[in-house]
Each structure stands twice: as structure tokens, then as C-alpha cells.
Design an enzyme around this catalytic site. Structure first.
Site, PDB file in Angstrom:
ATOM      1  N   VAL A  17       0.844  -1.183   0.000  1.00 33.63           N
ATOM      2  CA  VAL A  17       0.000   0.000   0.000  1.00 33.63           C
ATOM      3  C   VAL A  17       0.888   1.245   0.000  1.00 33.63           C
ATOM      4  CG1 VAL A  17      -0.150   0.182   2.524  1.00 33.63           C
ATOM      5  CG2 VAL A  17      -2.027   1.067   1.115  1.00 33.63           C
ATOM      6  N   HIS A  18       0.380   2.326  -0.554  1.00 30.06           N
ATOM      7  CA  HIS A  18       1.020   3.635  -0.491  1.00 30.06           C
ATOM      8  C   HIS A  18       0.022   4.576   0.157  1.00 30.06           C
ATOM      9  CE1 HIS A  18       3.162   7.182  -2.750  1.00 30.06           C
ATOM     10  NE2 HIS A  18       3.329   7.232  -1.434  1.00 30.06           N
ATOM     11  N   VAL A  19       0.220   4.855   1.441  1.00 29.75           N
ATOM     12  CA  VAL A  19      -0.704   5.706   2.194  1.00 29.75           C
ATOM     13  C   VAL A  19      -0.585   7.143   1.699  1.00 29.75           C
ATOM     14  CG1 VAL A  19      -1.151   6.669   4.491  1.00 29.75           C
ATOM     15  CG2 VAL A  19      -0.751   4.207   4.220  1.00 29.75           C
TER      16      VAL A  19
END
Length: 354
Positions: free
Chosen positions: A143-145
Site C-alpha cells: 500500500v502507499h498511504v
């Protein structure tokens, strides 16, 4: 080999434990844009891992090109796959997985999370992989927050990762889980409490994973790998400071490679072997518990080394980056005898001690 796999149902996995592999996660800044990316050097860094989760993939064709570069560099077969484009506006990213076929195989279930609460700007992406050597299974998610304007903008996605973690456990029952990515939040922030309560722990707790604009300096520990503490016990973990491996200066590496360094875990006896682009071995910068990192630890920790103390600790910080402990003889008062004591203390993080 390429696969483009969108959201769908995942199969329930049998009880398994991960094998002898090194798993990494890397935000390769805007991979696929026309930004003078040094793909050959990116491949050299990626070759340190058996499975690599990639964030900020802007064009899946760039992942194909990186795969071909890796095969030419390593002489081995590699595979990769990418998610569809994710984002709420005209700015969109893909996620990618890249793996060495002699060590890792894709099993099934590549999926973009169906975020019913619409919390994530870029919903997490996961797949189930198999360790080729012992035929065991594990789940890898990335994931890339969102960065936003402040830490407060990131916290809703961080909180939602707890439910995502639970969902991974339900669809992949009794399968070890790894949640990797650029979280834009340090692992000791209170916002991680919901994920910790579900049994996830961060692999990297010391050091930093972003390149500062000043040569040799590193900043925030935003990148990490959260793992299933009940089923996984890393033998090695940390950050790979790639500028120390490449024939380019810190600023050039930041511009042409990435402003993030990879983070990793090594499992079941595996270790990450750092290799310079010219074939030489360089000092490691590990993030394991308790060790002192010449390139990342603060003055208080450095002062714990034999014959160092507060003044020499500041000199060590001023002299960064250090390619090997043997370079400490540049500091006034550290001769070969005192260097031997520092090496023999067992306090330094792993790597070449020559």
C-alpha cells in the site's frame, strides 16, 4: 511474464510458513515517468531481493523493462505483475510485485482490496506467493498511504489498515501475512495501535528510509514491513541504503533512483548480502533491534561504543556516510587498537567489519 489482475475473490490458504527468502518493499519514485531514471542501477538494487513490492509505479511497461534489465544483470528468470491504476483524481499509481523465479512463485489471488468504506486513496494490493524451495505459502500485500497536508490526513488510512489486515487473515486463513509499503508514518506513532492489537509488528524500528537533500543524510522512517508475529520471525531486517552501493553521489541517486530506500525482511535463515555495483561488498545498515548504525543512530547510541563518548559520537555524525567501520580511524583518537575494540564489541549493526 506479465499479469494484470484486478479485484476478485481469494482462495482460503492452508497452514504454511515462509521459507528462505529475502522480501523487500520499495517506493521507486515515479517509476515509468520520463524522469531520467537509471534503470540499470535500479535493477542492481532490486537484485538484492527475491520478492519486491513496488510503490509509485506510474506505468506497468516500466516494470516490464525493469524485469528485463534484472534478467540481463542476474542471468536468472524473473516475473512481475501490476495492479490496475489507482487514485481519486488524474494522478494515479499502480502497485507492482517483482520476483526471482528460482526462489518465489506466484500462487494465486492477486487482488485490489474492495474498500467499501472508501477510505483509501489507493486501495491495497495483495497476492499469495509460494516459496519454491519448500513449497510453503505466504501472503504479500502492499500500500502507499496518502501523504496529504499533515499527519492527520494519513491517520484514517492507517486506522483502516487494521481492518484490511484482519480481512487478509480471513481470506488467507493460517497463512503468514506481510503488509509492505510507504506508510508516510513512523512505526512508533500512536496511530498504529489498532494494527498492533491485531498481532502485526513492524520489521524496521530504527534508522530512516527516506533520503534527505543533504548528502549522506537520511530522514523519516516512513517505509516498513508489518508482519504476522504469530507465524513469522525474521532473521534479518532493515533498510538498504542504495547510494552506498552505486557509483553515484547521494543527490544524483536521490534524483535518478528514488528518494526512498528499500526496506526488507529475511526469513528462515536468509540474510541480505549487500553488493556494490563494482562487485565490492560494503558496510550494511541494518535495522535489527539493539545494534548501533554508524549512518543512522543518534549521538546517545553512538556514545555507547567503546572509546567513543559524546564528542566522538558527534564526529561520527559529522563524518557520514561511513562505508565501513574501518574508516573510523579518520576520527581523532581512534586508532587501530580502539577500532578493534569497537569491532569486537558486538554493538555495530551487521556488515563488513574490515
Amino acid at each position: 511474464m506479465r499479469r494484470y489482475l484486478l479485484a476478485g475473490l481469494l482462495a482460503i490458504a492452508p497452514l504454511a510458513a515462509q521459507g528462505d527468502i529475502v522480501v523487500g518493499s520499495w517506493n521507486i519514485k515515479h517509476l515509468g515517468w520520463n524522469n531520467d531514471k537509471a534503470v540499470g542501477q535500479v535493477a542492481h538494487v532490486a537484485d538484492h531481493f527475491d520478492l519486491l513490492a513496488i510503490q509509485e509505479l506510474m506505468d506497468p511497461a516500466a516494470l516490464e523493462a525493469l524485469e528485463r534489465e534484472l534478467e540481463a544483470l542476474s542471468g536468472e528468470a524473473w516475473s512481475s505483475m501490476a495492479s490496475h491504476a489507482l487514485g481519486r483524481s488524474s494522478y494515479e499509481e499502480h502497485y507492482g510485485f517483482l520476483w526471482r523465479e528460482s526462489e518465489v512463485a506466484y500462487e494465486d489471488g492477486a487482488v485490489v482490496f474492495i474498500d467499501h468504506g472508501d477510505v483509501f486513496s489507493r486501495e491495497p494490493y495483495s497476492a499469495r506467493f509460494r516459496d519454491v524451495e519448500n513449497d510453503t505459502l505466504f501472503t504479500a500485500a502492499t500500500v502507499h498511504v496518502v501523504y496529504g497536508d499533515s499527519v492527520g490526513d494519513r491517520l484514517p488510512e492507517i486506522a483502516a489498515l487494521a481492518d484490511y489486515w484482519q480481512w487478509l487473515g480471513e481470506v488467507h486463513a493460517d497463512t503468514p501475512r506481510l503488509l509492505m509499503g510507504d506508510f508516510n508514518l513512523a512505526p512508533d506513532h500512536a496511530g498504529w495501535a489498532p494494527l498492533r492489537e491485531r498481532g502485526a509488528v513492524p520489521a524496521v524500528t530504527e534508522g530512516a528510509s527516506t533520503l534527505a537533500t543533504t548528502a549522506g543524510r537520511y530522514a523519516n522512517l516512513y517505509d516498513n514491513l508489518w508482519y504476522d508475529a504469530e507465524r513469522l520471525a525474521p532473521d534479518d531486517q532493515g533498510v538498504l541504503r542504495f547510494p552506498e552501493l552505486l557509483p553515484m553521489a547521494h543527490q544524483e541517486a536521490r534524483a535518478r533512483i528514488s528518494d526512498h530506500v528499500p526496506v526488507y525482511v529475511a526469513l528462515n535463515g536468509a540474510t541480505l548480502e549487500r553488493q556494490a555495483a563494482d562487485g565490492g561488498e560494503l558496510m550494511a545498515s541494518r535495522g535489527g533491534p539493539g545494534c548501533i548504525d554508524l549512518n543512522a543512530s543518534g549521538a546517545e547510541r553512538l556514545a555507547e561504543l567503546p572509546h567513543v563518548g559524546p564528542a566522538r559520537a558527534e564526529a561520527i555524525i559529522s563524518g557520514r556516510p561511513w562505508r565501513a567501520p574501518g574508516e573510523l580511524t579518520r576520527i581523532s583518537g581512534i586508532g587501530e587498537g580502539r577500532l578493534a575494540a569497537i569491532r569486537g564489541s558486538g554493538l555495530l549493526c551487521g556488515g563488513k567489519q574490515g
